[in-house]
Design an enzyme around this catalytic site. Structure first.
Site, short mmCIF file in Angstrom:
data_model
loop_
_atom_site.label_atom_id
_atom_site.label_comp_id
_atom_site.label_asym_id
_atom_site.label_seq_id
_atom_site.Cartn_x
_atom_site.Cartn_y
_atom_site.Cartn_z
N LYS A 35 5.95 20.67 -15.47
CA LYS A 35 5.65 19.24 -15.57
C LYS A 35 5.68 18.79 -17.04
CE LYS A 35 2.27 17.59 -12.85
NZ LYS A 35 0.84 17.37 -12.50
N THR A 121 -11.83 11.23 -9.13
CA THR A 121 -12.83 10.80 -8.15
C THR A 121 -13.70 11.98 -7.79
OG1 THR A 121 -11.34 9.13 -7.33
CG2 THR A 121 -13.13 9.76 -5.87
N PHE A 152 -9.21 2.76 -10.19
CA PHE A 152 -8.97 2.01 -8.95
C PHE A 152 -7.47 1.74 -8.83
CE2 PHE A 152 -13.24 0.90 -10.53
CZ PHE A 152 -14.00 1.38 -9.47
N LEU A 153 -6.68 2.77 -9.08
CA LEU A 153 -5.23 2.62 -9.13
C LEU A 153 -4.62 2.89 -7.76
CD1 LEU A 153 -4.60 4.71 -12.38
CD2 LEU A 153 -5.06 2.26 -12.21
N LEU A 250 -6.48 -5.88 5.98
CA LEU A 250 -6.70 -6.16 7.40
C LEU A 250 -5.37 -6.06 8.15
CD1 LEU A 250 -9.30 -9.10 7.49
CD2 LEU A 250 -9.67 -6.71 8.10
N GLY A 253 -2.21 -0.98 11.95
CA GLY A 253 -1.04 -0.11 11.90
C GLY A 253 -1.34 1.23 12.51
N GLY A 257 -3.42 6.82 5.19
CA GLY A 257 -3.14 8.20 4.79
C GLY A 257 -3.24 8.31 3.29
N CYS A 260 -6.16 9.80 -1.08
CA CYS A 260 -7.40 9.18 -1.56
C CYS A 260 -8.35 8.86 -0.42
CB CYS A 260 -7.06 7.93 -2.35
SG CYS A 260 -6.06 8.29 -3.79
N LYS A 263 -9.54 11.83 1.99
CA LYS A 263 -10.25 12.84 1.21
C LYS A 263 -11.58 12.28 0.67
CE LYS A 263 -8.73 13.39 -3.27
NZ LYS A 263 -9.73 13.40 -4.29
C1 UGA Z 1 -6.42 3.73 -2.81
C2 UGA Z 1 -7.20 2.51 -3.32
O1 UGA Z 1 -6.59 1.31 -2.85
C3 UGA Z 1 -7.25 2.50 -4.85
O2 UGA Z 1 -8.07 1.41 -5.29
C4 UGA Z 1 -7.85 3.82 -5.33
O3 UGA Z 1 -7.91 3.89 -6.73
C5 UGA Z 1 -7.00 4.97 -4.82
O4 UGA Z 1 -6.98 4.92 -3.37
C6 UGA Z 1 -7.61 6.26 -5.29
O5 UGA Z 1 -8.74 6.58 -4.90
O6 UGA Z 1 -7.03 6.91 -6.16
P1 UGA Z 1 -3.83 4.30 -2.44
O7 UGA Z 1 -4.31 5.50 -1.69
O8 UGA Z 1 -2.75 4.46 -3.46
O9 UGA Z 1 -5.07 3.59 -3.21
O10 UGA Z 1 -3.25 3.28 -1.38
P2 UGA Z 1 -3.69 1.95 -0.63
O11 UGA Z 1 -2.74 0.89 -0.98
O12 UGA Z 1 -5.13 1.67 -0.77
O13 UGA Z 1 -3.38 2.38 0.90
C7 UGA Z 1 -4.07 3.47 1.52
C8 UGA Z 1 -3.63 3.60 2.95
O14 UGA Z 1 -4.14 2.53 3.74
C9 UGA Z 1 -2.11 3.60 3.19
O15 UGA Z 1 -1.79 4.62 4.11
C10 UGA Z 1 -1.84 2.24 3.77
O16 UGA Z 1 -0.71 2.22 4.61
C11 UGA Z 1 -3.11 1.99 4.56
N1 UGA Z 1 -3.42 0.55 4.78
C12 UGA Z 1 -3.70 -0.26 3.73
C13 UGA Z 1 -3.43 0.05 6.07
O17 UGA Z 1 -3.17 0.78 7.07
N2 UGA Z 1 -3.75 -1.27 6.27
C14 UGA Z 1 -4.05 -2.10 5.23
O18 UGA Z 1 -4.34 -3.29 5.49
C15 UGA Z 1 -4.03 -1.58 3.93
#
Ligand code: UGA
Length: 430
Positions: A35, A121, A152-153, A250, A253, A257, A260, A263
């Site tokens: 890496k 985290t 919070f990325l 909201l 689906g 997954g 984050c 886990k």
């Molecule tokens: C999430 C959080 O949104 C971040 O704020 C946080 O920093 C990050 O975890 C972390 O702990 O590192 P991430 O896992 O990249 O980020 O993705 P998200 O956009 O939050 O989506 C998570 C999952 O929820 C995805 O599988 C997405 O498809 C699903 N999702 C999201 C839904 O099924 N419905 C929704 O309305 C929104």
């Protein structure tokens, strides 16, 4: 400021590149030499919009460097961000072995004041453990502070989330640590919340758990919508217009997954149980998420009747769009179930196929584009809502399929339009 980033994964690399972009001198460390070699050439090991360009610019400007050694980075920097992985153990607990090892190595190389910031985290009280580990491993009497600064990325928009966050949370124990971190974050315009370390650690777990709960909530509502013939998207819109609730997260689906939410929820449940708190609500959130995938699979097998020997096209493999990340992606469980039933799976994803190949090998046929996934298929599944799937020529898709059946796990198409085009269309909760 001089910053060391220990652990150059998703969080570490984005943090390091963005701090360099803001004018700091940053050294990113990782124990994976492959890496580091890639990064030194300006190549990002992960797909994250805007990141590779940022790495290249800051390498050229000499604000960003990469190393596989912790000690030199500790010697030449004042602030050290711990961004190493905290993978789940079998019982859901976060494995903090690497956080412990890194803290020990930092302590052994410290010769003057350092601020050690946990960004990975971690469960509440990890800050105290880092403190204790540093205290017992110092080779010389030096001052130091430990702080918590959760990230919070979101994958896929991590750079933008870093530079324009909703908030910055600083968990500190001393004025000195607070002053340094305030100064570091000064160029970023966002509400800044200063707390004690434990509250800061809890803010991260509570935020991810709340967002997961919102998703499971709407997925549960999607079931009643389906049972009575209502439209979950309209229900979500109506509910979300209440400003106390908000419209984000909201979308019903096939469940959440990634590395984050599942886990962090499991780790939060574990720490609650260990602290004598009943995490019942959060267990339900996880259970609903699991059942949402199973329900989708059941729907496919019910509507297609005998699955053995059928061909199914799968559009989308990554756990969400704009990332190549396959970790805990719903696609894995869905495809494994189909394969077990004797289905031939033809899959396409714009970014995640190299990772998917490592998981499925030759058991899945990976194709060049969405149309190839539709060719000769008895059904097409939408598993990840990549923007390009919205732009498909659906008439062409239909012509290529053996049976025009679509299971839209992300509700990207309009049911009426799909029916009008002659598809047998199944969305989620409508
Ligand atoms: C999430 C959080 O949104 C971040 O704020 C946080 O920093 C990050 O975890 C972390 O702990 O590192 P991430 O896992 O990249 O980020 O993705 P998200 O956009 O939050 O989506 C998570 C999952 O929820 C995805 O599988 C997405 O498809 C699903 N999702 C999201 C839904 O099924 N419905 C929704 O309305 C929104």
């Amino acid at each position: 400021m001089k910053i060391g980033i220990i652990g150059s994964g998703h969080v570490g690399l984005v943090t390091g590149a963005c701090f360099a972009h803001l004018g700091n001198e940053v050294t990113c460390v990782d124990n994976d030499p492959h890496k580091i070699a890639l990064l030194k050439k300006g190549k990002s090991p992960i797909y994250e919009p805007g990141l590779e360009e940022m790495v290249q610019t800051n390498l050229k400007e000499k604000r960003l460097s990469f190393s596989s050694q912790i000690a030199p980075a500790v010697r030449k920097t004042e602030i050290l961000f711990v961004c190493v992985g905290t993978p789940p153990k079998e019982n859901g607990e976060a494995d903090l072995t690497t956080v412990g090892n890194v803290s020990r190595q930092i302590a052994q190389s410290m010769t003057s004041y350092r601020l050690i910031v946990e960004k990975s985290t971690v469960p509440v009280e990890t800050g105290e453990w880092i403190h204790r580990t540093i205290r017992t491993n110092l080779r010389k009497k030096v001052e130091y502070d430990v702080a918590s600064n959760p990230e919070f990325l979101r994958e896929g928009s991590a750079v933008q989330d870093f530079l324009s966050p909703d908030r910055i949370v600083l968990g500190v124990e001393s004025k000195r640590a607070e002053k340094i971190l305030r100064e570091l974050y000064r160029p970023i315009k966002a509400p800044l919340l200063v707390t004690d370390i434990k509250s800061s650690e809890l803010i991260k777990h509570a935020s991810n758990s709340f967002l997961s709960a919102k998703i499971s909530f709407i997925n549960l509502v999607s079931r009643i919508c389906e049972a009575v013939g209502a439209d979950v998207q309209k229900v979500a819109e109506g509910v979300g217009l209440d400003q106390r609730i908000g419209k984000n997260f909201l979308s019903a689906g096939i469940g959440f997954g990634g590395f984050c939410f599942p886990k962090d929820l499991s780790a939060f449940i574990h720490i609650m149980e260990r602290s004598g708190v009943d995490p019942g609500l959060l267990k339900q959130v996880l259970e609903i998420n699991e059942s949402q995938k199973k329900y989708f699979i059941e729907k496919i097998s019910k509507e297609l009747w005998n699955l053995r020997g059928k061909t199914i096209g799968v559009l989308g493999l990554a756990f969400k769009p704009d990332t190549d990340d396959m970790r805990l992606a719903p696609s894995i469980e869905i495809i494994e179930s189909l394969l077990k039933e004797g289905v031939r799976v033809h899959a396409y994803d714009p970014q995640a196929m190299p990772h998917a190949r490592k998981i499925f090998g030759k058991r899945v046929t990976f194709v060049r584009n969405a149309y190839e996934a539709a060719r000769g298929a008895d059904a097409l599944l939408i598993v990840t809502e990549w923007a390009e799937f919205l732009e498909l020529d659906l008439k062409r898709v239909k012509k290529m399929m053996r049976q025009a059946v679509v299971f839209d796990g992300r509700n990207i198409y309009d049911p009426k339009r799909m029916q009008g085009l002659g598809f047998q269309y199944y969305g989620v909760g409508r």
